[in-house]
Design a protein around this motif. Structure first.
Motif, PDB file in Angstrom:
ATOM      1  N   PHE A 283      -8.166  13.349   2.488  1.00 46.71           N
ATOM      2  CA  PHE A 283      -8.878  12.148   2.068  1.00 46.71           C
ATOM      3  C   PHE A 283     -10.386  12.238   2.316  1.00 46.71           C
ATOM      4  N   LEU A 284     -10.834  13.297   2.945  1.00 42.95           N
ATOM      5  CA  LEU A 284     -12.259  13.473   3.217  1.00 42.95           C
ATOM      6  C   LEU A 284     -12.950  14.098   2.020  1.00 42.95           C
TER       7      LEU A 284
ATOM      8  N   VAL B 205       0.854  -1.187   0.000  1.00 46.61           N
ATOM      9  CA  VAL B 205       0.000   0.000   0.000  1.00 46.61           C
ATOM     10  C   VAL B 205       0.891   1.239   0.000  1.00 46.61           C
ATOM     11  N   PRO B 206       0.667   2.156  -0.939  1.00 45.85           N
ATOM     12  CA  PRO B 206       1.499   3.366  -0.959  1.00 45.85           C
ATOM     13  C   PRO B 206       1.207   4.240   0.262  1.00 45.85           C
ATOM     14  N   SER B 207       2.275   4.849   0.789  1.00 44.43           N
ATOM     15  CA  SER B 207       2.082   5.700   1.970  1.00 44.43           C
ATOM     16  C   SER B 207       1.815   7.134   1.530  1.00 44.43           C
ATOM     17  N   HIS B 208       1.117   7.862   2.360  1.00 39.37           N
ATOM     18  CA  HIS B 208       0.774   9.263   2.103  1.00 39.37           C
ATOM     19  C   HIS B 208       1.197  10.072   3.325  1.00 39.37           C
ATOM     20  N   ASN B 209       2.488  10.119   3.565  1.00 38.93           N
ATOM     21  CA  ASN B 209       2.995  10.795   4.759  1.00 38.93           C
ATOM     22  C   ASN B 209       2.999  12.311   4.631  1.00 38.93           C
ATOM     23  N   ASN B 210       2.902  12.839   3.426  1.00 39.62           N
ATOM     24  CA  ASN B 210       3.033  14.274   3.237  1.00 39.62           C
ATOM     25  C   ASN B 210       1.713  15.026   3.327  1.00 39.62           C
ATOM     26  N   GLY B 211       0.607  14.360   3.543  1.00 38.36           N
ATOM     27  CA  GLY B 211      -0.670  15.044   3.559  1.00 38.36           C
ATOM     28  C   GLY B 211      -1.358  14.945   4.903  1.00 38.36           C
ATOM     29  N   SER B 212      -2.451  15.616   4.990  1.00 33.75           N
ATOM     30  CA  SER B 212      -3.261  15.605   6.199  1.00 33.75           C
ATOM     31  C   SER B 212      -4.419  14.631   5.990  1.00 33.75           C
ATOM     32  N   TYR B 213      -4.995  14.191   7.070  1.00 30.97           N
ATOM     33  CA  TYR B 213      -6.134  13.282   6.944  1.00 30.97           C
ATOM     34  C   TYR B 213      -7.304  13.953   6.234  1.00 30.97           C
ATOM     35  N   THR B 214      -7.373  15.273   6.293  1.00 32.82           N
ATOM     36  CA  THR B 214      -8.486  15.983   5.657  1.00 32.82           C
ATOM     37  C   THR B 214      -8.397  15.924   4.132  1.00 32.82           C
TER      38      THR B 214
END
Length: 102
Positions: A91-92, A80-89
């Motif tokens: 993905f909302l 699964v690719p990681s998304h460490n550079n973003g905020s959880y928002t």
């Protein structure tokens, strides 16, 4: 011919009654193996002697299962690719603004 039919029908009835009595007797003592053996006999199926053999190569190996299920999480996480550079928002879904002043 009539006598043969009478004998045959009595034989079938007797067999049916014996099977029913056998099932009742085995069910009162919770003999599940005996119940299934009687059912297979009644259905004209050959009783099988399926035994679980610990040395059988087709049987499940508990060590292999343990290794598989203890490492599957790490393997999936690596795919699964990681998304460490973003905020959880990120993905909302977008929020629709509703004007409540009116």
């Amino acid at each position: 011919k009539k006598q043969r039919n009478i004998v045959k029908s009595l034989s079938k009835k007797s067999k049916k009654d014996n099977i029913i009595n056998d099932l009742k007797k085995k069910s009162t003592v919770n003999d599940l193996k005996g119940i299934w053996k009687t059912i297979k006999t009644a259905a004209n199926l050959k009783p099988t002697n399926n035994k679980v053999d610990g040395d059988n190569s087709s049987s499940l190996n508990s060590d292999k299962l343990n290794v598989y299920f203890s490492t599957i999480g790490d393997k999936i996480q690596a795919e699964v690719p990681s998304h460490n550079n973003g905020s959880y928002t990120d993905f909302l879904p977008p929020v629709l603004c509703v004007d409540t002043t009116a």
